[in-house]
Design a protein around this motif. Structure first.
Motif, mmCIF file in Angstrom:
data_model
loop_
_atom_site.group_PDB
_atom_site.id
_atom_site.type_symbol
_atom_site.label_atom_id
_atom_site.label_comp_id
_atom_site.label_asym_id
_atom_site.label_seq_id
_atom_site.Cartn_x
_atom_site.Cartn_y
_atom_site.Cartn_z
ATOM 1 N N THR A 197 25.031 27.964 39.850
ATOM 2 C CA THR A 197 23.773 28.705 39.946
ATOM 3 C C THR A 197 22.671 27.715 40.283
ATOM 4 O OG1 THR A 197 24.469 30.363 38.321
ATOM 5 C CG2 THR A 197 22.111 30.168 38.759
ATOM 6 N N ILE A 198 21.950 27.995 41.354
ATOM 7 C CA ILE A 198 20.887 27.095 41.794
ATOM 8 C C ILE A 198 19.578 27.872 41.906
ATOM 9 C CG2 ILE A 198 22.490 25.615 43.055
ATOM 10 C CD1 ILE A 198 21.572 26.906 45.650
ATOM 11 N N ALA A 199 18.476 27.142 41.742
ATOM 12 C CA ALA A 199 17.134 27.690 41.930
ATOM 13 C C ALA A 199 16.601 27.171 43.257
ATOM 14 C CB ALA A 199 16.220 27.271 40.782
ATOM 15 N N LEU A 200 16.424 28.079 44.207
ATOM 16 C CA LEU A 200 15.938 27.675 45.520
ATOM 17 C C LEU A 200 14.466 27.314 45.460
ATOM 18 C CD1 LEU A 200 17.651 30.418 47.737
ATOM 19 C CD2 LEU A 200 18.521 28.176 47.074
ATOM 20 N N ASP A 201 14.090 26.296 46.206
ATOM 21 C CA ASP A 201 12.691 25.883 46.241
ATOM 22 C C ASP A 201 11.813 27.018 46.756
ATOM 23 O OD1 ASP A 201 13.474 23.475 45.313
ATOM 24 O OD2 ASP A 201 12.899 22.303 47.073
ATOM 25 N N ALA A 202 10.662 27.159 46.142
ATOM 26 C CA ALA A 202 9.705 28.181 46.550
ATOM 27 C C ALA A 202 8.323 27.553 46.594
ATOM 28 C CB ALA A 202 9.727 29.362 45.579
ATOM 29 N N ARG A 203 7.374 28.295 47.090
ATOM 30 C CA ARG A 203 5.998 27.812 47.080
ATOM 31 C C ARG A 203 5.510 27.673 45.642
ATOM 32 N NH1 ARG A 203 6.089 31.516 51.335
ATOM 33 N NH2 ARG A 203 5.634 30.598 53.379
ATOM 34 N N LYS A 204 4.477 26.879 45.460
ATOM 35 C CA LYS A 204 4.018 26.597 44.106
ATOM 36 C C LYS A 204 3.570 27.852 43.375
ATOM 37 C CE LYS A 204 2.758 21.748 44.600
ATOM 38 N NZ LYS A 204 1.704 20.725 44.447
ATOM 39 N N GLU A 205 3.030 28.819 44.124
ATOM 40 C CA GLU A 205 2.540 30.034 43.477
ATOM 41 C C GLU A 205 3.636 31.073 43.277
ATOM 42 O OE1 GLU A 205 1.955 30.462 47.935
ATOM 43 O OE2 GLU A 205 1.662 28.912 46.388
ATOM 44 N N ARG A 260 13.827 31.400 43.302
ATOM 45 C CA ARG A 260 14.866 32.421 43.371
ATOM 46 C C ARG A 260 16.191 31.823 42.915
ATOM 47 N NH1 ARG A 260 16.156 34.250 48.563
ATOM 48 N NH2 ARG A 260 15.286 32.352 49.454
ATOM 49 N N LEU A 261 16.884 32.517 42.016
ATOM 50 C CA LEU A 261 18.177 32.057 41.528
ATOM 51 C C LEU A 261 19.281 32.614 42.424
ATOM 52 C CD1 LEU A 261 17.767 32.414 37.653
ATOM 53 C CD2 LEU A 261 17.432 30.390 39.082
ATOM 54 N N GLN A 313 14.720 31.797 56.834
ATOM 55 C CA GLN A 313 14.415 32.045 55.428
ATOM 56 C C GLN A 313 12.918 31.879 55.159
ATOM 57 O OE1 GLN A 313 16.534 33.046 52.916
ATOM 58 N NE2 GLN A 313 18.050 33.346 54.542
ATOM 59 N N ASP A 314 12.313 30.864 55.764
ATOM 60 C CA ASP A 314 10.873 30.651 55.585
ATOM 61 C C ASP A 314 10.067 31.810 56.167
ATOM 62 O OD1 ASP A 314 11.414 28.247 54.359
ATOM 63 O OD2 ASP A 314 11.127 27.045 56.174
ATOM 64 N N MET A 315 10.487 32.316 57.338
ATOM 65 C CA MET A 315 9.778 33.440 57.948
ATOM 66 C C MET A 315 9.892 34.701 57.091
ATOM 67 S SD MET A 315 10.809 32.894 61.981
ATOM 68 C CE MET A 315 9.576 34.035 62.627
ATOM 69 N N LYS A 316 11.061 34.905 56.518
ATOM 70 C CA LYS A 316 11.232 36.057 55.640
ATOM 71 C C LYS A 316 10.343 35.931 54.419
ATOM 72 C CE LYS A 316 14.879 38.788 53.435
ATOM 73 N NZ LYS A 316 16.345 38.891 53.167
ATOM 74 N N ARG A 317 10.221 34.714 53.911
ATOM 75 C CA ARG A 317 9.353 34.474 52.763
ATOM 76 C C ARG A 317 7.878 34.639 53.128
ATOM 77 N NH1 ARG A 317 10.536 28.878 49.962
ATOM 78 N NH2 ARG A 317 9.547 28.184 51.890
ATOM 79 N N ASP A 318 7.549 34.424 54.416
ATOM 80 C CA ASP A 318 6.169 34.577 54.885
ATOM 81 C C ASP A 318 5.784 36.026 55.133
ATOM 82 O OD1 ASP A 318 5.667 31.884 54.777
ATOM 83 O OD2 ASP A 318 6.175 31.514 56.875
ATOM 84 N N GLY A 319 6.744 36.944 55.039
ATOM 85 C CA GLY A 319 6.407 38.351 55.180
ATOM 86 C C GLY A 319 7.077 39.075 56.325
ATOM 87 N N PHE A 320 7.887 38.403 57.131
ATOM 88 C CA PHE A 320 8.590 39.083 58.210
ATOM 89 C C PHE A 320 9.659 40.003 57.616
ATOM 90 C CE2 PHE A 320 6.648 35.810 60.711
ATOM 91 C CZ PHE A 320 6.531 36.357 61.985
#
Length: 646
Positions: free
Chosen positions: A357-365, A369-370, A113-120
């Motif tokens: 319904t949960i809000a997944l942690d994201a980077r500060k900027e 994501r719900l 999930q982190d890699m996908k968020r990083d742009g993969f």
């Protein structure tokens, strides 16, 4: 010194003089002749000139340059907080600019999930990717670049399969990880460290810490502490943390948990927007800390009404505003890709009956994501119930994470990898909580309180030996005071500074225990058995179904199965257990050892030797019994020797 790892048995190599041809005879190893070189100089310059890669450090650029070179295998061994993800982003963009297919791989869904968020754009777990390749649902070729994050977490079996599949396809393989951090908790690992040890020409090292912010307390000292822990110098790191007041001592483990909750509450008031998480070694400690920290949020009015939900651990109360951590992954691939993956953390936004319904942690900027799902056991229908409170969790689930403030509860049974990962997750401050009853244990009797009656049996024996050595030089005093007076006097001379220094020494010893189960030195030289053909089958005998693995592949597996799947620690434990249960010569261990020696000497393509008669042997734990490559991993919930409870 460790011997060459078995990866050399199947001649994993690198391209020769940049020609694109490797050591596999006349087959192209990475790319076909005439292909445009990936990671060419102009592409490197273009990528580095982008604004997002402006502050690239020299060692990061060197790693980027080597990983985009002509070698078929590249490794980046980076310490915690050195910007491995940042470097991977540059490598990925360079290959994508050259038209390559870049696939992000890792062991856990959380890292995926982190890699996908990083742009993969294309990500898969290693297990899922290997299944797709073996079942021909996916195809890799010489234009494929496989980038593996947290590669040190791969088991030996997964690493071997990945190396073989990439080698067969001619794909580029980039392994990124740190062999000093946590290895596989389910199967034995350590091959990343062995590859790093014996293939240094393809390894780039990252050691400059970027995770600690410049405005953090004693930022330079904390960075040195990260480096010291990576190298096993835990006492040096503890001295740095102690000078900053990051270590808090309590008499008992319950008091240590209470101190953690108190510090958490103070930080929550002073820095409400900071990202924070508490790391423990065991699930039991995580559950207790979760309850304590949830009460802190409840007392501040940050939680809504309680709702009892049927989660995997039993009916548990949750409320809007609660922090939760997923402890499993969804059944359906689409749900996993949406975020229902083991280790993911979020905040409950809405509870309607069994709908969450949960809000997944994201980077500060980035905005959170719900994600909505129905709580239940029917995973095939889309229900999900593998989650718990997420204020605290085990260190294993936190590998690769970064928070502003971390809280570390020392449990006393951790190894060096767990201690290192648990104390290197923060960007600002880390609070370490330790209890004297856990740290001292069988420590020196001089530092205890309560005189002779306050000593354990082991400490009393230590005191008696010390008294016996001291008494002949002071006979009159020894006769007058006796053992009781001697212990009371010596403990009275034990100053606070001496006690604190002793406690730090004991804490450093516990945190620095070697992780024997995956040390690279365990990879012993094992030559693959000679390729001997099996005797021809009788005309009437039915032909066996062809194996999906080549004979060469199975020879490699057979050659190091014994050395790699069993650890030094497990072998010693098996031998001790066998000695206790069977004192006679020719006991269980001897029979099993003879069987496996015969197996190692036996050609894999000929009929298998008869298995030993285990029906007349004492019971053997299935976790300690070796099987072939096609065996499924054990699901025994008992912790393996030297492992952790993830």
């Amino acid at each position: 010194m460790a011997a060459p790892c078995p990866a050399t048995a199947f001649r994993w190599g690198r391209s020769v003089s940049g020609s694109g041809w490797g050591e596999r005879g006349d087959r192209p190893f990475f790319r076909h002749p005439g292909d445009k070189p990936m990671g060419a100089k102009n592409t490197r310059v273009a990528i580095m000139e982008r604004g997002e890669f402006g502050p690239t450090r020299p060692e990061q650029y060197l790693a980027f340059r080597r990983a985009t070179g002509p070698e078929a295998l590249a490794m980046i061994a980076g310490q915690a907080g050195t910007g491995k993800s940042y470097t991977m982003a540059a490598i990925r963009q360079a290959y994508e600019a050259e038209g390559a297919r870049v696939i992000g791989l890792s062991f856990t869904n959380k890292v995926i999930q982190d890699m996908k968020r990083d742009g993969f754009g294309e990500v898969r777990t290693v297990t899922g990717a290997m299944q797709d390749v073996f079942r021909q649902r996916a195809r890799w070729d010489h234009r494929t670049v496989l980038m593996v994050d947290e590669a040190s977490m791969l088991s030996t079996r997964d690493m071997l399969g990945l190396l073989m599949a990439a080698n067969h396809a001619g794909a580029k393989l980039v392994l990124v990880g740190d062999d000093r951090q946590l290895a596989s908790a389910y199967l034995h690992g350590g091959l990343f460290g062995a590859l790093r040890e014996h293939h240094g020409d393809v390894v780039s090292e990252l050691s400059e810490i970027h995770r600690i912010r410049d405005h953090a307390p004693d930022a330079g000292g904390q960075r040195r502490a990260f480096n010291a822990m990576h190298e096993g110098r835990f006492r040096e790191a503890l001295d740095i943390f102690d000078r900053q007041g990051f270590i808090q001592w309590s008499d008992t483990q319950d008091e240590a948990r209470a101190a953690l909750a108190k510090q958490y509450a103070a930080n929550l008031t002073a820095q409400p927007q900071a990202r924070r998480f508490a790391f423990t070694h065991t699930n039991a400690d995580a559950k207790a800390v979760n309850q304590a920290l949830r009460e802190v949020h409840r007392a501040r009015g940050m939680l809504g009404p309680d709702h009892a939900l049927p989660v995997q651990g039993g009916s548990t109360v949750f409320a809007v505003g609660d922090r939760i951590q997923l402890t499993g992954s969804a059944y359906r691939k689409a749900d996993r890709q949406a975020g229902l993956a083991n280790g993911v953390v979020g905040t409950i936004r809405l509870i309607e009956g069994m709908n969450l319904t949960i809000a997944l942690d994201a980077r500060k900027e980035e905005p959170p994501r719900l994600l909505s799902f129905t709580v239940g056991e029917n995973q095939q229908a889309g229900e999900f119930n593998a989650f718990q409170h997420g204020y605290a969790g085990t260190v294993y689930k936190g590998q690769g994470a970064t928070v502003d403030i971390s809280y570390r509860l020392h449990g006393g049974s951790e190894g060096a990898a767990t201690s290192y990962v648990g104390a290197s997750r923060h960007a600002d401050t880390m609070h370490l909580f330790a209890s004297r009853e856990t740290v001292r244990g069988a420590g020196p009797w001089k530092g205890m309180q309560g005189g002779l009656d306050g000593l354990t049996e082991a400490q009393r024996q230590q005191a008696e030996k010390a008294f016996a050595r001291w008494a002949p030089a002071h006979p009159e005093i020894a006769e007058r005071r006796g053992l009781t007076g001697y212990v009371t006097f010596v403990q009275g001379q034990w100053t606070k500074d001496k006690a604190r220094d002793n406690d730090l020494n004991q804490l450093a010893r516990q945190m620095g225990r070697p992780d024997e189960c995956r040390a690279a030195i365990q990879f012993q030289p094992v030559e693959p058995p000679p390729a001997t053909s099996a005797p021809p089958a009788a005309p009437s005998a039915p032909s066996e179904p062809p194996s999906r693995y080549s004979p060469a592949f199975r020879r490699v597996v057979d050659a190091f199965d014994l050395m790699h799947r069993r650890t030094v620690r497990q072998a010693a434990a098996d031998m001790r257990a066998a000695a206790d249960e069977d004192k006679e010569s020719g006991g269980r261990w001897d029979r099993l050892r003879a069987f496996w020696r015969n197996r190692m000497e036996h050609a894999p393509d000929s009929p298998a030797p008869p298995r030993p008669d285990i029906g007349t042997q004492p019971g053997v734990d299935d976790n300690a019994r070796q099987t072939g490559y096609n065996a499924k991993p054990s699901h025994d919930p008992k912790p393996r020797p030297g492992g952790i409870d993830p």
